[in-house]
Motif scaffolding. Sequence first.
Motif, mmCIF file in Angstrom:
data_model
loop_
_atom_site.group_PDB
_atom_site.id
_atom_site.type_symbol
_atom_site.label_atom_id
_atom_site.label_comp_id
_atom_site.label_asym_id
_atom_site.label_seq_id
_atom_site.Cartn_x
_atom_site.Cartn_y
_atom_site.Cartn_z
ATOM 1 N N VAL B 34 0.851 -1.197 0.000
ATOM 2 C CA VAL B 34 0.000 0.000 0.000
ATOM 3 C C VAL B 34 0.885 1.244 0.000
ATOM 4 O O VAL B 34 0.674 2.193 -0.767
ATOM 5 C CB VAL B 34 -0.954 -0.007 1.214
ATOM 6 N N GLY B 35 1.938 1.210 0.827
ATOM 7 C CA GLY B 35 2.873 2.335 0.887
ATOM 8 C C GLY B 35 3.493 2.610 -0.472
ATOM 9 O O GLY B 35 3.548 3.754 -0.939
ATOM 10 N N MET B 37 2.340 1.691 -3.358
ATOM 11 C CA MET B 37 1.287 2.143 -4.273
ATOM 12 C C MET B 37 1.104 3.650 -4.155
ATOM 13 O O MET B 37 1.121 4.375 -5.159
ATOM 14 C CB MET B 37 -0.011 1.406 -3.903
ATOM 15 N N VAL B 38 0.973 4.106 -2.901
ATOM 16 C CA VAL B 38 0.802 5.544 -2.667
ATOM 17 C C VAL B 38 2.013 6.298 -3.204
ATOM 18 O O VAL B 38 1.895 7.294 -3.916
ATOM 19 C CB VAL B 38 0.614 5.820 -1.155
ATOM 20 N N LEU B 39 3.193 5.745 -2.883
ATOM 21 C CA LEU B 39 4.435 6.397 -3.309
ATOM 22 C C LEU B 39 4.502 6.528 -4.830
ATOM 23 O O LEU B 39 4.910 7.562 -5.373
ATOM 24 C CB LEU B 39 5.609 5.556 -2.800
ATOM 25 N N SER B 40 4.080 5.429 -5.512
ATOM 26 C CA SER B 40 4.225 5.429 -6.971
ATOM 27 C C SER B 40 3.300 6.435 -7.640
ATOM 28 O O SER B 40 3.500 6.797 -8.788
ATOM 29 C CB SER B 40 3.956 4.030 -7.516
ATOM 30 N N LEU B 41 2.260 6.851 -6.904
ATOM 31 C CA LEU B 41 1.318 7.803 -7.496
ATOM 32 C C LEU B 41 1.701 9.256 -7.189
ATOM 33 O O LEU B 41 1.049 10.187 -7.642
ATOM 34 C CB LEU B 41 -0.103 7.522 -6.990
ATOM 35 N N LYS B 42 2.787 9.421 -6.401
ATOM 36 C CA LYS B 42 3.223 10.780 -6.072
ATOM 37 C C LYS B 42 4.166 11.293 -7.149
ATOM 38 O O LYS B 42 4.860 10.517 -7.795
ATOM 39 C CB LYS B 42 3.990 10.766 -4.741
ATOM 40 N N TYR B 52 -0.308 14.266 -6.711
ATOM 41 C CA TYR B 52 -0.705 12.904 -7.047
ATOM 42 C C TYR B 52 -1.077 12.805 -8.518
ATOM 43 O O TYR B 52 -1.710 13.709 -9.054
ATOM 44 C CB TYR B 52 -1.871 12.454 -6.174
ATOM 45 N N GLU B 257 9.771 7.465 -6.032
ATOM 46 C CA GLU B 257 8.426 7.449 -6.621
ATOM 47 C C GLU B 257 8.437 6.627 -7.911
ATOM 48 O O GLU B 257 7.605 5.742 -8.112
ATOM 49 C CB GLU B 257 7.944 8.881 -6.924
#
Lengths: 370, 292
Positions: B34-35, B37-42, B52, B257
């Motif tokens: 999840v971390g 995933m969030v990171l990759s969208l930043k 984002y 990212e």
Amino acid sequence: MSTTNPTHDLACTALSKSFGSVQAVDNVSFDIPPGSFFSILGPSGCGKTTLMRMIAGFENPDHGDIQIKGRSVIRIPPNKRNVKMVFQHLALFPMMNVYDNIAYGLRCVGASRKEIDQKIADVLERVALPDVAKREIHQLSGGQKQRIAIARCMVLNPDVLLLDEPLGALDLKLREAMKIELKLLQHQFNTTFVYITHDQSEALVMSDNVAVMNEGRFEQIGTPQALYHHPASAFVAGFVGDSNRWTGKVIDAGNNNVRLSCDAGFDAQSHTTDTITLSRGDNATVYVRPEHIQVDTQVNADNNNQTDATNALTGHIDSLLFNGANSRVLVRDKAGELIEADVTLTGSSHDPKPGDLVRLSWRSEQALCF
Amino acid sequence: MAGSRAKDAKKLALILLFTPFALWITLLILLPHVGMMVLSLKEKVAPRVYEYGFDNYINFAQEPIYWNTLLRTGSVSLLVTLLALLIGFPVAYYIAKIAGNRTKGALFLLCLIPLWVSDLIRAFGWILLLRETGVISSALQASGLIDTPIEFLYNDATVIMGLVYTVVLFMIVPLVSTLDGMDNEMIEAGYNLGGNGFTVLRRIIIPYAMPGIVAGCIVVFMLSAGSYLTPILLGGKNSSWFTEQIYDQFISRYNWESGAAFGFVLLVFTSLVVWLGLKLSGQTLSSTVAKS
Ligand SMILES: Nc1ncnc2c1ncn2[C@@H]1O[C@H](COP(=O)(O)OP(=O)(O)O)[C@@H](O)[C@H]1O
Ligand SMILES: [Mg+2]
């Protein structure tokens, strides 16, 4: 080697096979006429499976010859022998459905699609399962699997069908039903069945001929009646059907008659077969079937009222095994041993009861001594 | 009373047993992903300012070298899987069906022994053998077969061989277990009904072993596509392995990212290949991996 002998579907001569020091099959010879039901009966570990695997080609015999329809098959690989086998655990292919299981062998010989369809419909009809072609194997009941395993072999028109204890995995009730069914199937296909079993009742009910096997050897080959009434050896007498047996020493012998002083403390008069020669002083065993022992309840202990029977004992009934027309009593004699005898129970008050004093008698020609 | 207490005890035991598993799943698998995933969208728009969006993924899609590396990793891994299957199947068949009961255990153990040595050490072992001044090159020179030393390292063949060597075990284990469950009667029935060796293999043994084959292939493909040490050490800088790109983004460029996005691309890509493989072979995950 290969003599043509069209009067036999399968003939084995002097077959032997050993694994290391274990002589699994020892000098076995037999031949089976076409279209008959032949059983090989013997205790577990006596070499039945080994014998069958040699016929199917999965083991090479050390000595001897196997002929199928008069042609020696010793050098022919398993997939080229026209002998099909129903395995102990059936060995149906779980990843194929019923149709593909049966089609497997036909495809191996390159049958056309139309021919395969036709033959499968035909064979399923004959085993009375016309609608199961599209079913998966795990959707079949035990009895159905059995019949599919037979159909899978029979669709290839084998010269001989081998069956290795195929009923072993079924429950008792189904086994009884399948016994009759197998016999009917054999009649219908009119193919030679060689049936292996350790269960004497299966062998006796289904077979035209039975071979009794013990420790790799054939003890006797004959019809079920012959084996039952005229056993050729002590092993056959003990293994086929129920018997009471007494061991003892021969005190008088001659003219196919033997008088035995039994360890149980009485003298027994018995006949023997021609092949057995006993003389005074030999150890011997006398066999008497339960149905040949007459049970008399009208007796008092000291007065043995004489009958024409040559052998008699008294004892008290230990227990009664009620089974309708096949009821049986267990009688404890003076030496403390249990003797089985068949009785007819009528339901009246004259029926023997546990604790009753009874007189057991049998004629000498109904006893057999080895 | 006693009944409800026994029930409570059972419940407690279940919770105690389940907790480590749940912790493992959430802490070590779910949370990091999840971390990531969030990171990759930043996306970094200015120092310490993030927005984002899918820019990281778009970047990946626009750069052919990334694509090519990914496809190369995928195709080489498929080749590795195929080779591992071709080598592993006969070995597994021998262990499960031909070897006697006692040799079976010994052979299986022998297969496991390489696992006792770390990946890194094994890769260096290969380097010792294969480099220009290594054992093989020197031996060939000494025997007079070659005049000048040969570099066996840093080519595709070596990478593939090294990968097959590290993963073949994970092919053998599930194959042995499925083949072991196959009754010998089944094979004999195949011959008895008229099949030759090839028919029995194609129509009976392989279909029966299919769950094991698919399970082994999935594991081996995933391991190979996700491996890092072997391609880097045996293939050198130009091995063009996708994990190397990910490493590059994280460590060299310090672009977490983009690295996270690459990680997800790899995950989706390998999952897609596995899904396609299952579809083509007509198998499902529950009938293969779950079974063996
Ligand atoms: N492949 C084998 N290797 C060694 N011994 C065997 C093998 N097959 C059978 N035997 C031995 O041969 C004897 C007969 O076995 P088998 O033919 O299976 O008996 P049955 O089918 O009558 O129970 C047994 O003592 C068994 O242990
Ligand atoms: Mg057997």
